[in-house]
Scaffold this active site. Structure first.
Site, PDB file in Angstrom:
ATOM      1  N   LEU A 165      31.808 -57.665   1.783  1.00  0.00           N
ATOM      2  CA  LEU A 165      32.080 -58.830   2.445  1.00  0.00           C
ATOM      3  C   LEU A 165      31.260 -59.377   3.215  1.00  0.00           C
ATOM      4  CD1 LEU A 165      35.415 -57.140   3.760  1.00  0.00           C
ATOM      5  CD2 LEU A 165      35.407 -59.225   2.179  1.00  0.00           C
ATOM      6  N   SER A 166      31.141 -61.102   3.147  1.00  0.00           N
ATOM      7  CA  SER A 166      29.946 -61.830   3.904  1.00  0.00           C
ATOM      8  C   SER A 166      30.757 -62.492   4.837  1.00  0.00           C
ATOM      9  CB  SER A 166      29.327 -62.795   3.189  1.00  0.00           C
ATOM     10  OG  SER A 166      30.146 -63.610   2.653  1.00  0.00           O
ATOM     11  N   GLY A 167      32.022 -62.615   4.939  1.00  0.00           N
ATOM     12  CA  GLY A 167      32.709 -63.220   6.202  1.00  0.00           C
ATOM     13  C   GLY A 167      33.006 -64.585   5.820  1.00  0.00           C
ATOM     14  N   GLY A 168      32.975 -64.978   4.460  1.00  0.00           N
ATOM     15  CA  GLY A 168      33.140 -66.310   3.867  1.00  0.00           C
ATOM     16  C   GLY A 168      34.410 -66.313   3.177  1.00  0.00           C
TER      17      GLY A 168
ATOM     18  N   ASP B 123      35.255 -66.829   0.068  1.00  0.00           N
ATOM     19  CA  ASP B 123      35.207 -66.438  -1.174  1.00  0.00           C
ATOM     20  C   ASP B 123      35.278 -64.857  -1.120  1.00  0.00           C
ATOM     21  OD1 ASP B 123      35.307 -68.891  -2.439  1.00  0.00           O
ATOM     22  OD2 ASP B 123      32.845 -68.708  -2.290  1.00  0.00           O
ATOM     23  N   SER B 124      34.782 -64.109  -0.399  1.00  0.00           N
ATOM     24  CA  SER B 124      34.591 -62.713  -0.437  1.00  0.00           C
ATOM     25  C   SER B 124      35.945 -62.047   0.192  1.00  0.00           C
ATOM     26  CB  SER B 124      33.450 -62.067   0.246  1.00  0.00           C
ATOM     27  OG  SER B 124      33.517 -62.679   1.396  1.00  0.00           O
TER      28      SER B 124
ATOM     29  N   LEU C  48      26.938 -55.993   4.339  1.00  0.00           N
ATOM     30  CA  LEU C  48      25.299 -55.333   4.395  1.00  0.00           C
ATOM     31  C   LEU C  48      24.791 -56.386   5.612  1.00  0.00           C
ATOM     32  CD1 LEU C  48      24.458 -55.832   0.492  1.00  0.00           C
ATOM     33  CD2 LEU C  48      25.117 -53.774   1.971  1.00  0.00           C
TER      34      LEU C  48
ATOM     35  N   CYS D   9      17.681 -60.894  -4.675  1.00  0.00           N
ATOM     36  CA  CYS D   9      18.690 -60.228  -3.758  1.00  0.00           C
ATOM     37  C   CYS D   9      19.881 -59.632  -4.508  1.00  0.00           C
ATOM     38  CB  CYS D   9      18.851 -61.380  -2.799  1.00  0.00           C
ATOM     39  SG  CYS D   9      19.731 -60.689  -1.471  1.00  0.00           S
TER      40      CYS D   9
ATOM     41  N   GLY E  60      32.715 -62.033  -4.340  1.00  0.00           N
ATOM     42  CA  GLY E  60      33.415 -63.302  -4.555  1.00  0.00           C
ATOM     43  C   GLY E  60      32.553 -64.357  -5.271  1.00  0.00           C
TER      44      GLY E  60
ATOM     45  N   CYS F 241      20.583 -68.134   2.860  1.00  0.00           N
ATOM     46  CA  CYS F 241      20.859 -67.397   4.249  1.00  0.00           C
ATOM     47  C   CYS F 241      19.646 -67.752   5.009  1.00  0.00           C
ATOM     48  CB  CYS F 241      21.292 -66.172   3.970  1.00  0.00           C
ATOM     49  SG  CYS F 241      20.007 -65.127   3.232  1.00  0.00           S
TER      50      CYS F 241
END
Length: 352
Positions: free
Chosen positions: A8-11, A13-14, A33, A94, A119, A193
């Protein structure tokens, strides 16, 4: 109930990935992460939103401090590359070394879970005839991210699912709204990022590389202007050269040893072949003879017909790409990824 760890990136899609799997009766565990160093990053918007989504879904949320890993494999990698006059692509590096590998390892070793999900817009299928996982383009070609995933190995593909690979981006937004996710209307990230964190790639690089002025020269060595550091230039670049010339000029070479930026006309910025190193054969075993494919030398580049020629190399897997037509702006450090139709055959790093 099958368990899955969702990155989960907070966007949107995820977040939607987590919601889809949660409502498909997976036992979901969220994992974020922590990648960036610096004051306040632990409370960044992405982490807060990821935590909120997990709370909304009623699932656990873990945060893993990956800052040192990110610094070594991405920040240092970029700085070293740009200092040497190449233009590294951080995303595929990455994905393999910072995200998918460590995430799957954490899921297995710390949580006892064998499956992760992200995502990304791409698809995976198992080829029973060849006993191999295949990486495929997403259904939504405008959002397809398979180019950045070419370096994923068979063991990683075996432990990953991409729920968004089969849906359009508009459908992702609709699903997010259907589940009342906080991120349903969140704007998309438009840059790397590191670029978002620093304002621009130039600003990021200037934090780590001290610019040394030097000459901008033509193919014959004639001085045409001055540059403020080779790390500000990339092959194929036209804008920002600060040179008045009767015809458009492009960067056709960067000589780090002599601190030179070399410019020429568009024809001199095209090539008919190049060498690729650090090759990963994704959906097929390494061939022993040339194969035909379509190649992308940049994320948004149109696929071009190519012959992929395996090379014997003592260092690593290498190939030569021979293009049917000359290609403009082939850039050392970037990725070349070759396909047959929707299937990613392999990819690697352009070295010459």
């Amino acid at each position: 109930m099958k368990k899955v760890v969702v990155g989960l990136s907070g966007g949107v899609d995820s977040s939607t990935t987590a919601a889809i799997l949660h409502h498909q009766d997976y036992e979901v565990v969220g994992l974020t992460l922590w990648l960036m160093k610096g004051k306040g990053q632990c409370c960044s918007e992405g982490m807060v939103d990821a935590a909120f989504i997990c709370e909304q879904l009623g699932v656990p949320h873990h945060i893993v401090d990956s800052r040192d890993l990110f610094q070594t494999h991405i920040v240092d990698y970029l700085v070293e590359g740009y200092s040497a006059g190449i233009t590294p692509l951080p995303c595929s590096q990455c994905n393999k070394t910072v995200k998918f590998g460590p995430m799957l390892r954490y899921a297995k070793e710390e949580l006892g879970i064998d499956l992760i999900a992200t995502g990304h817009y791409a698809r995976i299928r198992y080829d029973e005839q060849n006993n191999r996982y295949q990486l495929l383009r997403a259904v939504d070609r405008s959002k397809d991210q398979s180019y950045f995933l070419y370096d994923l190995t068979q063991d990683l593909l075996a432990g990953v699912v991409f729920p968004l690979g089969e849906v359009l981006k508009s459908e992702t937004r609709r699903i997010a709204a259907q589940y009342n996710l906080k991120t349903a209307e969140k704007p998309e990230s438009q840059d790397l990022c590191l670029v978002e964190a620093n304002g621009s790639m130039r600003a990021f690089l200037d934090k780590y590389i001290t610019g040394k002025t030097g000459d901008i020269v033509d193919e014959n060595g004639k001085v045409l202007g001055q540059h403020e550091g080779i790390h500000h230039y990339t092959i194929g670049q036209r804008k920002g050269l600060g040179i008045a010339a009767p015809n458009p000029l492009y960067v056709i070479g960067i000589d780090a040893g002599r601190n030179l930026v070399i410019v020429g006309d568009r024809e001199n910025a095209t090539q008919t072949e190049c060498i690729i190193k650090r090759v990963n054969w994704v959906s097929m075993a390494p061939p022993t003879s040339p194969i035909r494919a379509e190649v992308q030398i940049r994320y948004r580049a149109k696929p071009q017909p190519v012959t992929v020629v395996p090379l014997n190399s003592a260092e690593d897997q290498q190939v030569k790409l021979i293009f049917d037509e000359p290609i403009f702006g082939i850039t050392p450090g970037q990725a070349a990824v070759w396909y047959t139709g929707e299937i990613v055959l392999g990819g690697g790093i352009i070295c010459s």
